[in-house]
Design a protein around this motif. Structure first.
Motif, PDB file in Angstrom:
ATOM      1  N   ILE A  42     -17.420  -4.095 -10.953  1.00 22.45           N
ATOM      2  CA  ILE A  42     -16.378  -3.193 -10.253  1.00 22.45           C
ATOM      3  C   ILE A  42     -15.893  -1.892 -11.163  1.00 22.45           C
ATOM      4  N   PRO A  43     -16.692  -0.612 -10.579  1.00 23.10           N
ATOM      5  CA  PRO A  43     -16.317   0.496 -11.213  1.00 23.10           C
ATOM      6  C   PRO A  43     -14.699   1.183 -11.179  1.00 23.10           C
ATOM      7  N   LEU A  44     -14.176   0.960 -12.269  1.00 20.42           N
ATOM      8  CA  LEU A  44     -12.879   1.514 -12.531  1.00 20.42           C
ATOM      9  C   LEU A  44     -12.435   2.640 -13.062  1.00 20.42           C
ATOM     10  N   LEU A  45     -11.562   3.286 -12.925  1.00 17.47           N
ATOM     11  CA  LEU A  45     -10.915   4.743 -13.269  1.00 17.47           C
ATOM     12  C   LEU A  45      -9.446   4.398 -13.945  1.00 17.47           C
ATOM     13  N   TYR A  46      -9.128   4.663 -15.023  1.00 22.57           N
ATOM     14  CA  TYR A  46      -7.776   4.530 -15.597  1.00 22.57           C
ATOM     15  C   TYR A  46      -7.275   5.850 -16.132  1.00 22.57           C
ATOM     16  N   LEU A  47      -6.003   6.214 -15.677  1.00 20.19           N
ATOM     17  CA  LEU A  47      -5.350   7.514 -15.967  1.00 20.19           C
ATOM     18  C   LEU A  47      -3.933   7.095 -16.593  1.00 20.19           C
ATOM     19  N   GLU A  54       4.485   1.479 -23.010  1.00 21.42           N
ATOM     20  CA  GLU A  54       5.236   0.600 -22.100  1.00 21.42           C
ATOM     21  C   GLU A  54       5.532   1.386 -20.920  1.00 21.42           C
ATOM     22  N   VAL A  55       4.740   1.906 -20.286  1.00 22.99           N
ATOM     23  CA  VAL A  55       4.701   2.625 -19.003  1.00 22.99           C
ATOM     24  C   VAL A  55       4.542   1.882 -17.671  1.00 22.99           C
ATOM     25  N   PRO A  56       5.137   1.968 -16.558  1.00 20.44           N
ATOM     26  CA  PRO A  56       4.792   1.225 -15.317  1.00 20.44           C
ATOM     27  C   PRO A  56       3.342   1.334 -14.895  1.00 20.44           C
ATOM     28  N   GLY A  57       2.819   0.378 -14.467  1.00 16.20           N
ATOM     29  CA  GLY A  57       1.551   0.668 -13.807  1.00 16.20           C
ATOM     30  C   GLY A  57       1.372   0.625 -12.204  1.00 16.20           C
ATOM     31  N   VAL A  58       0.361   1.281 -11.760  1.00 16.84           N
ATOM     32  CA  VAL A  58       0.093   1.451 -10.359  1.00 16.84           C
ATOM     33  C   VAL A  58      -1.480   1.313  -9.887  1.00 16.84           C
ATOM     34  N   GLY A  82       4.150   9.902 -15.219  1.00 15.14           N
ATOM     35  CA  GLY A  82       4.659   8.761 -16.422  1.00 15.14           C
ATOM     36  C   GLY A  82       3.986   7.327 -16.069  1.00 15.14           C
ATOM     37  N   TYR A  83       3.119   7.169 -15.209  1.00 19.17           N
ATOM     38  CA  TYR A  83       2.716   5.691 -14.704  1.00 19.17           C
ATOM     39  C   TYR A  83       1.382   5.626 -15.310  1.00 19.17           C
ATOM     40  N   ALA A  84       0.929   4.666 -15.573  1.00 17.72           N
ATOM     41  CA  ALA A  84      -0.503   4.143 -16.016  1.00 17.72           C
ATOM     42  C   ALA A  84      -0.939   3.920 -14.517  1.00 17.72           C
ATOM     43  N   VAL A  85      -2.381   4.391 -14.141  1.00 18.28           N
ATOM     44  CA  VAL A  85      -2.635   4.272 -13.006  1.00 18.28           C
ATOM     45  C   VAL A  85      -4.153   3.656 -12.798  1.00 18.28           C
ATOM     46  N   MET A  86      -4.566   2.768 -12.365  1.00 20.32           N
ATOM     47  CA  MET A  86      -5.945   1.992 -12.057  1.00 20.32           C
ATOM     48  C   MET A  86      -6.486   2.214 -10.762  1.00 20.32           C
ATOM     49  N   LEU A  87      -7.697   2.979 -10.628  1.00 17.02           N
ATOM     50  CA  LEU A  87      -8.170   3.115  -9.262  1.00 17.02           C
ATOM     51  C   LEU A  87      -9.434   2.566  -9.561  1.00 17.02           C
ATOM     52  N   TRP A  88     -10.106   2.233  -8.291  1.00 15.42           N
ATOM     53  CA  TRP A  88     -11.248   1.465  -8.138  1.00 15.42           C
ATOM     54  C   TRP A  88     -12.160   1.691  -6.959  1.00 15.42           C
ATOM     55  N   ASP A  89     -13.600   1.365  -6.954  1.00  9.78           N
ATOM     56  CA  ASP A  89     -14.351   1.278  -5.816  1.00  9.78           C
ATOM     57  C   ASP A  89     -14.584  -0.076  -5.197  1.00  9.78           C
ATOM     58  N   PHE A  90     -14.048  -0.217  -4.042  1.00  9.19           N
ATOM     59  CA  PHE A  90     -14.277  -1.750  -3.333  1.00  9.19           C
ATOM     60  C   PHE A  90     -15.411  -1.906  -3.110  1.00  9.19           C
ATOM     61  N   ASP A  91     -16.052  -2.980  -3.046  1.00  6.44           N
ATOM     62  CA  ASP A  91     -17.327  -3.474  -2.705  1.00  6.44           C
ATOM     63  C   ASP A  91     -17.919  -2.424  -1.693  1.00  6.44           C
ATOM     64  N   GLY A  92     -19.115  -2.106  -1.796  1.00  7.87           N
ATOM     65  CA  GLY A  92     -19.882  -1.119  -0.919  1.00  7.87           C
ATOM     66  C   GLY A  92     -19.429   0.174  -0.523  1.00  7.87           C
ATOM     67  N   HIS A  93     -18.443   0.616  -1.531  1.00  6.98           N
ATOM     68  CA  HIS A  93     -17.913   1.885  -1.443  1.00  6.98           C
ATOM     69  C   HIS A  93     -18.106   2.670  -2.846  1.00  6.98           C
ATOM     70  N   GLY A  94     -18.195   3.999  -2.671  1.00  7.56           N
ATOM     71  CA  GLY A  94     -18.328   4.865  -4.106  1.00  7.56           C
ATOM     72  C   GLY A  94     -19.514   4.295  -4.875  1.00  7.56           C
ATOM     73  N   LEU A 116      -5.975  -3.200 -15.324  1.00  5.81           N
ATOM     74  CA  LEU A 116      -4.566  -2.756 -15.491  1.00  5.81           C
ATOM     75  C   LEU A 116      -3.878  -3.223 -16.462  1.00  5.81           C
ATOM     76  N   LEU A 117      -3.492  -4.540 -16.395  1.00  4.39           N
ATOM     77  CA  LEU A 117      -2.765  -5.402 -17.230  1.00  4.39           C
ATOM     78  C   LEU A 117      -3.317  -5.286 -18.769  1.00  4.39           C
ATOM     79  N   GLU A 118      -4.580  -5.124 -18.738  1.00  2.00           N
ATOM     80  CA  GLU A 118      -5.305  -5.212 -20.313  1.00  2.00           C
ATOM     81  C   GLU A 118      -5.119  -3.997 -20.944  1.00  2.00           C
ATOM     82  N   GLN A 119      -4.580  -2.881 -20.433  1.00  2.00           N
ATOM     83  CA  GLN A 119      -4.344  -1.694 -20.950  1.00  2.00           C
ATOM     84  C   GLN A 119      -3.256  -1.530 -21.796  1.00  2.00           C
ATOM     85  N   PRO A 120      -3.190  -1.432 -23.280  1.00  2.00           N
ATOM     86  CA  PRO A 120      -2.141  -1.309 -24.019  1.00  2.00           C
ATOM     87  C   PRO A 120      -0.899  -0.738 -23.563  1.00  2.00           C
ATOM     88  N   GLN A 121      -0.808   0.343 -23.053  1.00  2.00           N
ATOM     89  CA  GLN A 121       0.234   1.330 -22.476  1.00  2.00           C
ATOM     90  C   GLN A 121       0.980   0.670 -21.243  1.00  2.00           C
TER      91      GLN A 121
END
Length: 162
Positions: A42-47, A54-58, A82-94, A116-121
């Motif tokens: 799954i292609p992922l993009l972390y921002l 120790e920031v909240p994740g979305v 101030g949020y950590a953000v994870m975006l991804w491409d669902f199956d068959g998209h992007g 997202l949970l694996e990101q140390p921030q």
């Protein structure tokens, strides 16, 4: 002769708009840590803000026929807030070449959550979901299924929760 001036004018305008678009993207990404990677295909993009800890994740889920790139507006704003953000491409998209199967979309979200949970921030005790259209149904299901895990669920143009 006028036609040539019009064509040159349109060409210059088009080039200017492309350059302004790239400048806008560079400004939106300034100060952010941006990482693209794959997990379980799954292609992922972390921002996140550079140096964040120790920031909240979305998790940000796109709609049908969408992609993580279409949700970058949300991603950039949330990351700068101030949020950590994870975006991804669902199956068959992007960039995800896996065949779309409706009942696998929740599994795609679960993979993005794990990434997202694996990101140390990221503070794993402060998580939220945001989804658009098809993605709203998936995040609503996750928010209901794991109501103790997610502090907030935002559905934009919602469709089909449990």
């Amino acid at each position: 002769m006028k036609l040539n001036y019009k064509r040159w004018g349109l060409l210059i305008l088009a080039i200017l708009l492309v350059v302004l678009s790239w400048v806008g993207i560079a400004i939106a990404r300034s100060g952010l840590e941006v990482r693209s990677f794959q997990k379980e295909g799954i292609p992922l993009l972390y921002l996140a803000l550079q140096g964040a800890s120790e920031v909240p994740g979305v998790l940000v889920a796109h709609g049908f026929a969408g992609s993580k790139q279409l949700m970058l507006g949300y991603g950039h704003v949330l990351a700068h807030a101030g949020y950590a953000v994870m975006l991804w491409d669902f199956d068959g998209h992007g960039a995800n070449g896996t065949r779309l199967q409706r009942y696998e979309l929740q599994q795609n979200l679960d993979v993005a959550l794990q990434a997202l949970l694996e990101q140390p921030q990221v503070d794993p005790s402060r998580l939220a979901l945001l989804g658009h259209s098809m993605g709203s149904g998936i995040v609503m299901n996750a928010g209901i299924r794991e109501r103790d895990r997610f502090a907030a669920t935002v559905a934009v143009s919602p469709m089909g929760g449990m």
